[in-house]
Design a protein around this motif. Structure first.
Motif, PDB file in Angstrom:
ATOM      1  N   UNK A 194       0.780  -1.118   0.176  1.00 10.71           N
ATOM      2  CA  UNK A 194       0.070  -0.081   0.002  1.00 10.71           C
ATOM      3  C   UNK A 194       0.938   1.281   0.001  1.00 10.71           C
ATOM      4  N   UNK A 195       1.910   1.193   0.863  1.00 10.01           N
ATOM      5  CA  UNK A 195       2.724   2.374   0.648  1.00 10.01           C
ATOM      6  C   UNK A 195       3.519   2.829  -0.617  1.00 10.01           C
ATOM      7  N   UNK A 196       3.791   1.571  -1.165  1.00 11.57           N
ATOM      8  CA  UNK A 196       4.297   1.624  -2.625  1.00 11.57           C
ATOM      9  C   UNK A 196       3.257   1.929  -3.534  1.00 11.57           C
ATOM     10  N   UNK A 197       2.029   1.753  -3.469  1.00 10.51           N
ATOM     11  CA  UNK A 197       1.192   2.000  -4.235  1.00 10.51           C
ATOM     12  C   UNK A 197       0.674   3.557  -4.430  1.00 10.51           C
ATOM     13  N   UNK A 198       0.720   4.076  -3.092  1.00  8.60           N
ATOM     14  CA  UNK A 198       0.358   5.550  -2.813  1.00  8.60           C
ATOM     15  C   UNK A 198       1.730   6.555  -3.313  1.00  8.60           C
ATOM     16  N   UNK A 199       2.750   6.034  -3.390  1.00  7.78           N
ATOM     17  CA  UNK A 199       4.137   6.729  -3.647  1.00  7.78           C
ATOM     18  C   UNK A 199       3.870   7.735  -4.981  1.00  7.78           C
ATOM     19  N   UNK A 200       3.259   7.147  -6.077  1.00 10.70           N
ATOM     20  CA  UNK A 200       3.370   8.138  -7.210  1.00 10.70           C
ATOM     21  C   UNK A 200       2.346   9.563  -6.869  1.00 10.70           C
ATOM     22  N   UNK A 201       1.483   9.240  -6.023  1.00 13.38           N
ATOM     23  CA  UNK A 201       0.550  10.306  -6.042  1.00 13.38           C
ATOM     24  C   UNK A 201      -0.833  10.132  -5.506  1.00 13.38           C
ATOM     25  N   UNK A 202      -1.327  11.042  -4.852  1.00 10.53           N
ATOM     26  CA  UNK A 202      -2.843  10.676  -4.318  1.00 10.53           C
ATOM     27  C   UNK A 202      -3.567  10.590  -5.656  1.00 10.53           C
ATOM     28  N   UNK A 203      -4.826   9.821  -5.570  1.00 12.88           N
ATOM     29  CA  UNK A 203      -5.605   9.583  -6.522  1.00 12.88           C
ATOM     30  C   UNK A 203      -6.765  10.636  -6.551  1.00 12.88           C
ATOM     31  N   UNK A 204      -7.315  10.888  -7.755  1.00 11.75           N
ATOM     32  CA  UNK A 204      -8.304  11.573  -7.841  1.00 11.75           C
ATOM     33  C   UNK A 204      -9.832  10.769  -7.885  1.00 11.75           C
ATOM     34  N   UNK A 205      -9.391   9.694  -8.279  1.00 11.35           N
ATOM     35  CA  UNK A 205     -10.635   8.815  -8.238  1.00 11.35           C
ATOM     36  C   UNK A 205     -10.068   7.555  -7.901  1.00 11.35           C
ATOM     37  N   UNK A 206     -10.989   6.757  -7.049  1.00 12.04           N
ATOM     38  CA  UNK A 206     -10.396   5.316  -6.438  1.00 12.04           C
ATOM     39  C   UNK A 206     -11.495   4.422  -7.227  1.00 12.04           C
ATOM     40  N   UNK A 207     -11.139   3.330  -7.787  1.00 16.50           N
ATOM     41  CA  UNK A 207     -12.239   2.547  -8.352  1.00 16.50           C
ATOM     42  C   UNK A 207     -12.084   1.221  -7.935  1.00 16.50           C
ATOM     43  N   UNK A 208     -13.001   0.303  -7.954  1.00 16.18           N
ATOM     44  CA  UNK A 208     -13.085  -1.052  -7.769  1.00 16.18           C
ATOM     45  C   UNK A 208     -13.474  -1.823  -9.043  1.00 16.18           C
ATOM     46  N   UNK A 209     -13.084  -2.702  -9.674  1.00 14.32           N
ATOM     47  CA  UNK A 209     -13.650  -3.572 -10.935  1.00 14.32           C
ATOM     48  C   UNK A 209     -13.843  -5.106 -10.435  1.00 14.32           C
ATOM     49  N   UNK A 210     -14.379  -5.735 -11.168  1.00 16.43           N
ATOM     50  CA  UNK A 210     -14.510  -7.232 -11.321  1.00 16.43           C
ATOM     51  C   UNK A 210     -15.694  -7.586 -10.614  1.00 16.43           C
ATOM     52  N   UNK A 211     -16.100  -8.914 -10.515  1.00 14.69           N
ATOM     53  CA  UNK A 211     -17.204  -9.633 -10.042  1.00 14.69           C
ATOM     54  C   UNK A 211     -17.407  -9.466  -8.524  1.00 14.69           C
TER      55      UNK A 211
END
Length: 316
Positions: A194-211
């Motif tokens: 999670x720390x690595x995923x957040x490193x590039x920048x704060x998202x404007x939109x958070x999305x969940x996909x899949x069943x």
């Protein structure tokens, strides 16, 4: 062009026939599924069992015939976690090639995340800004963060709903202490990624996909699939937490009676909800938009973007 998209997943094998053209949205013409539970057909040595391989080979033969009779000029076949993890993958793929003349591409987890990112970006467009995309499959969890169709970071973790159900949730209904331990374990497993995923920048939109995310959204009050893909659907961390308290006390048979939960998904909905809750908590995300497009659409879009056809395409 008319395309056949064959998705060999951990739980189901899905043949989608679509009409597609560059610059346009793929239009589904037919959909055929078979619940094979391939992830449960992996033996103690990591091999896909003969029974599992036989089921897969015969199902793909049948689905290939459907694609051809539907007028598909090409079939794009790909496999994810269950086939990827098997130690005899090459042997199984060789059998499929021999019986159906079909080359199945085994996607890496990172490729799954990248292709899902592409689909999500095309659905929401450039105006959405930086997008954080999450996808929970049967065998793995895919996550990406980026401002373009190619994400800044893509991560895959072996935290799929089916995998965690087999490894952690054997009792029916689930053991409450086991659920608590799994929650703590997930927090520990997700902290670094999670720390690595957040490193590039704060998202404007958070999305969940899949069943899994669509199912969780439906269980927490979102519109049913019959309302169409353009209805806004969301799921919140608080809603998932309340849902877990409810469904973790139920048997699998009782969960299968809930609207939006199919019989084949009922055993793993608790684990799926726990992964979703833990991932959102680790990332500091309170609310997700639900995207109707996911990996399959990403595969189609990547094909339409490539000329000539890429390695995942075979000619009839």
């Amino acid at each position: 062009m008319r395309l056949g998209v064959l998705d060999v997943g951990s739980n189901t094998v899905h043949m989608l026939v679509v009409d597609a053209q560059a610059g346009g949205a793929p239009t589904a013409m037919s959909s055929t599924k078979a619940v094979l539970r391939l992830a449960e057909q992996i033996d103690d040595d990591g091999r896909m069992t003969d029974h599992g391989a036989d089921l897969l080979v015969s199902t793909i033969q049948d689905f290939t015939k459907i694609a051809v009779s539907s007028g598909c000029g090409e079939i794009m076949a790909f496999a994810t976690s269950a086939v990827r993890d098997a130690t005899n993958t090459d042997e199984v793929l060789a059998r499929i090639k021999k019986t159906s003349d079909l080359d199945v591409t085994v996607l890496s987890g990172v490729d799954e995340a990248r292709l899902t990112c592409l689909a999500v970006r095309r659905w929401y467009g450039w105006q959405a800004g930086r997008i954080l995309a999450l996808d929970i499959g049967g065998g793995s969890l895919e996550m990406s963060n980026g401002v373009d169709e190619e994400p800044d970071i893509a991560i895959s973790l072996p935290l799929g709903a089916g995998r965690l159900t087999r490894e952690w949730i054997q009792d029916d209904p689930p053991d409450r202490r086991r659920i608590a331990v799994l929650r703590d374990w997930l927090d520990a497993e997700l902290r670094g990624p999670a720390k690595d995923l957040k490193a590039p920048g704060k998202p404007h939109l958070a999305v969940g996909s899949s069943k899994t995310f669509r199912m969780l959204a439906r269980l927490t009050g979102a519109a049913p699939s019959s309302a169409g893909p353009h209805i806004q659907r969301t799921v919140t961390q608080d809603g998932i937490r309340q849902l877990i308290a409810f469904i973790s006390r139920m048997t699998t048979a009782d969960r299968a009676e809930l609207e939006g939960v199919s019989a084949d998904r009922a055993p793993q909905v608790v684990a799926g909800a726990l992964v979703a809750e833990a991932t959102m908590r680790a990332l500091g995300v309170d609310r997700l938009e639900i995207c109707p497009w996911a990996l399959r659409e990403g595969v189609i879009l990547r094909r339409l973007d490539s000329e000539p056809a890429g390695p995942m395409t075979i000619a009839q």
